[in-house]
Structures are given as C-alpha cells and as structure tokens.
Design an enzyme around this catalytic site. Structure first.
Site, PDB file in Angstrom:
ATOM      1  N   TYR A 125       0.825  -1.208   0.000  1.00  0.00           N
ATOM      2  CA  TYR A 125       0.000   0.000   0.000  1.00  0.00           C
ATOM      3  C   TYR A 125       0.863   1.263   0.000  1.00  0.00           C
ATOM      4  CZ  TYR A 125      -3.863  -3.121   1.392  1.00  0.00           C
ATOM      5  OH  TYR A 125      -4.806  -4.117   1.458  1.00  0.00           O
ATOM      6  N   LYS A 192       5.973 -13.841   3.488  1.00  0.00           N
ATOM      7  CA  LYS A 192       6.020 -14.746   2.338  1.00  0.00           C
ATOM      8  C   LYS A 192       7.452 -14.709   1.800  1.00  0.00           C
ATOM      9  CE  LYS A 192       3.740 -17.331  -0.700  1.00  0.00           C
ATOM     10  NZ  LYS A 192       2.947 -18.530  -0.391  1.00  0.00           N
ATOM     11  N   ASP A 225       0.040 -17.784   3.878  1.00  0.00           N
ATOM     12  CA  ASP A 225      -1.061 -18.696   3.513  1.00  0.00           C
ATOM     13  C   ASP A 225      -1.242 -19.774   4.574  1.00  0.00           C
ATOM     14  OD1 ASP A 225       1.481 -19.166   2.542  1.00  0.00           O
ATOM     15  OD2 ASP A 225       0.848 -20.270   0.775  1.00  0.00           O
ATOM     16  N   ASP A 249      -3.913  -6.242   6.645  1.00  0.00           N
ATOM     17  CA  ASP A 249      -5.258  -5.797   6.298  1.00  0.00           C
ATOM     18  C   ASP A 249      -6.180  -7.012   6.217  1.00  0.00           C
ATOM     19  OD1 ASP A 249      -7.287  -4.131   5.568  1.00  0.00           O
ATOM     20  OD2 ASP A 249      -6.558  -3.742   3.541  1.00  0.00           O
TER      21      ASP A 249
END
Ligand code: NAD
Length: 361
Positions: A125, A192, A225, A249
């Site tokens: 973002y 990640k 994940d 988020d």
C-alpha cells in the site's frame, strides 16, 4: 486527577451515534476528559469543503490522542481515503487490532484471543502504482526489463511493494513492546519470504533481529497462507501476529470475523507519541440516524484508548461491562441477537445505558 485532552471525531453515517455512546461510557468510568470535537470525512466536507481539515490534524497533533467514528469515503475521482491520509499525515505506522471472543456474540469460534499488529504505511500500500498503458508505466517497465532478467509484459499495470529496514524495525519493536506490556507470551512474524525473498526476506530478517532483544517472549514465524489455515484450525496456538500492510489488512479482518464480526471489532492506529483509536467497521449508511447500530466496536476502541493512556483499571472496567451486557443478551442491539429480531433488541443509546449501569453497579 489527570484530565485528558482528547480529539473526538464522530464521523458520519452511524459514527455520531456510536461516538456519543462511547463518550458517555468512557465518562462513566470516572476518568476525566476534555473533548475537542472535530470533523473529518463527509461531515467536514459538508461544513468546510475539505475532507481532512488542517484544524482536525492540528488538534490530534496537539492532544496526541484521538478517537474516531467511521467516515464514508465518497466514490469518485479526486477523493483521498480519509483513513489512509490520516495515517500518512500523522505517521500512524502501527495498526493494532485485538480480536477477542465475547460470550454471547455469534461466532463459529470460541476462546479467540489474538492481536494483529499491521504495518500501516508501506508494503503493497505504498501508493506507488503505474496504470496500464500510460507512458510513464511503459518507461518504468522498459527500465525494469533493462535491469532485470525476468521480463515484464509492457501492457502490465504495476504496484511497487516497499519494505524498509527502519519501518520493519519500528513495527516489530512495537509488536514486542506491546506483547511485553500486555503480558503476551508469543509473537509470530508473518511473511512470504519463500517467494518474495528481498522484500519479505528483509521483513523476516529484521523482525527476527528485533526478536533477539526480547528473550522473555517466544518467537516463531509463519508463511502467510499457512498462517490463515492455522488460524482456522488451531488459533489457540497464536497470540500476537506481526506483519506487513496487505497481509495485516486481510488477516485482521479474518480475525474480526473469527471474533464475531464488524460490530464488535475495535482498532487503533499508533505513531510516535500520537494515536487514533477507531472501530474497524464503516459508516453503515443504511443504519444511520436510526439508533440501531451496535456501539460495541467503538466502545472497545475507547477501552483501547484508556489502556494507551495508562488507565488500565478503567479499561478493564469498560471491557467487563461490555462482556456482561452482551453475555446477559437482554439489552443488546439487533445484530447481537441470534434471531436478529429488532423488536426484541434495544437501540444504540440504550445499550450504552446498560453498559454504563454495569460500570456503576
Ligand atoms: P460498513 O462496515 O459500513 O457496513 C457493512 C455492514 O456491516 C452494514 O451494512 C451493517 O449491516 C454492518 N455493520 C457495520 N457496522 C455495524 C454496527 N456498528 N452495527 C450494526 N451493523 C453494522 O462497510 P461498507 O458498507 O463497506 O462501507 C460503508 C462506508 O464506510 C463506505 O463509504 C466505506 O468507505 C466506509 N468505511 C469507513 C471506514 C472507517 O472510517 N474506518 C472503514 C470501513 C469502511
């Protein structure tokens, strides 16, 4: 006794109703406030022609603390998101989202007690985006293709993910300090880094360096994940979760869903010496002005503010009163009833009255 100068921003839609309920509940704790009422968003636009008036920003900067109701983001070109702008203007780099089950709130989970700490200013973002087909985008892609072995399709739209060592150190330190101050046992670094070796790799490495200074708090890490799956399967194994902006988020809404939804989920945005607390729900325009919105999320945001001010006893009093009223199930808004029958529910202000009565009992 201290009197706290606090900027209160009711917002619009259901904001003014839940903000008023919150103000009354906070005052019922006996803590003294000097409220500075300010506008932002649609309410400010209608009065001042400006979504984010300078006076509002200056008031928060001066008081160093604010509590805000939800604001409608007008749809259309040229309108900045008020919430994103507030974070950027005030440097509110940490988004704090505790998710705790309240007995009586409908949920598929029980005994949820998690805290999501989200980096608020960068990551995906960052706001550095290039639209497909624009000359500057084509130029950026040409430069990338010159410098990188992996080639980008010139017709692509591009978002740039930005992770810096400083911002990561700040958010990780915030998470560990929060964990220590709130007697939390474990921090999980979520990332990640197996795929995004440079950006998320940096986030993981720096967060682990910070972790080394907090030997009293257990640390582990999870790939985003897998984290989502584990939250569904064994949430009891997790405590404080720290992560970059986009993951935060998503995961913080996941946790809000686990605790029972928007009506009960509080939040805070915290920077260097300044903080703004607000419910995570929006302005729910269809419920506005009807005295039917659930004030719990904003009241619990108020309890977070009390904790931030060091008024721990008052914060616990508010949290217990909320739990008692919801647990009793008699004086709650329609959305907290299993049958969602409005004729058996009470209004926003009556629920606040019940919470105040529980505080004063
Ligand atoms: P929303 O959270 O306003 O409403 C979604 C649904 O959730 C509502 O229809 C309602 O049924 C329910 N709900 C939410 N809060 C509730 C409450 N306190 N009591 C009872 N029911 C409640 O989300 P939206 O409809 O996507 O957004 C409406 C507006 O709010 C948009 O303009 C959006 O940009 C804005 N928004 C603002 C904030 C903020 O100010 N922090 C956050 C999210 C959305």
């Amino acid at each position: 006794m201290a009197v706290y100068d606090v900027t209160i921003i009711p917002g619009d839609g259901i904001g003014p109703e839940v903000a008023e309920a919150t103000r009354r509940v906070l005052e019922a704790t006996g803590v003294k406030f000097n409220w500075d009422h300010r506008d932002i968003g649609m309410a400010a636009f209608e009065k001042h022609g400006d979504l984010i008036p300078q006076e509002t920003l200056e008031s928060i900067r001066k008081n160093k603390i604010g509590i805000k109701g939800p604001t409608t983001t007008p749809i259309g070109e040229g309108f900045r998101s008020v919430n994103v702008a507030l974070r950027q203007e005030l440097g509110l780099y940490a988004n704090l989202r505790p998710g705790k089950t309240i007995k009586g709130v409908q949920s598929n989970f029980s005994d949820i007690d998690l805290v999501v700490v989200r980096e608020n200013m960068q990551g995906m973002y960052s706001g550095v985006e290039f639209d497909a087909g624009k000359p500057e985008t084509i130029e950026v892609i040409a430069k990338i293709n010159e410098l990188n072995t992996k080639k980008v399709d010139p017709s692509a739209a591009i978002s740039i993910k930005i992770i810096t060592e400083d911002a990561t150190r700040k958010i990780a330190t915030f998470a560990y300090e929060y964990a220590r101050a709130n007697k939390r046992k474990k921090v999980t670094i979520v990332h990640k880094a197996n795929i995004m070796k440079f950006t998320d790799g940096l986030f993981l490495r720096v967060a682990q360096e910070v972790a080394a200074n907090y030997s009293d708090i257990e640390t582990n890490d999870r790939i985003i994940d897998n984290m989502c799956m584990q939250l569904m399967q064994k949430p009891e194994q997790y405590d404080v979760l720290v992560m970059a902006n986009l993951y935060g988020d998503i995961v913080s809404d996941l946790v809000a869903g686990m605790e029972g939804g928007l009506g009960v989920a509080p939040g805070g945005n915290i920077g260097e010496g300044v903080a703004v607390f607000e419910p995570i729900h929006g302005s729910a325009p269809s419920h506005a002005g009807k005295n039917e919105a659930n004030p719990t999320a904003m009241i619990l945001s108020g309890a977070m503010m009390l904790r931030h001010l060091g008024e721990l006893d008052a914060a616990i009093t508010v949290e217990r009163a909320v739990e008692q009223v919801i647990g009793d199930g008699m004086k709650v808004t329609y959305d907290l009833r299993a049958d969602r029958d409005p004729s058996k529910a009470v209004g926003t202000s009556q629920m606040a009255d019940a919470i105040i009565a529980a505080i004063q009992a």
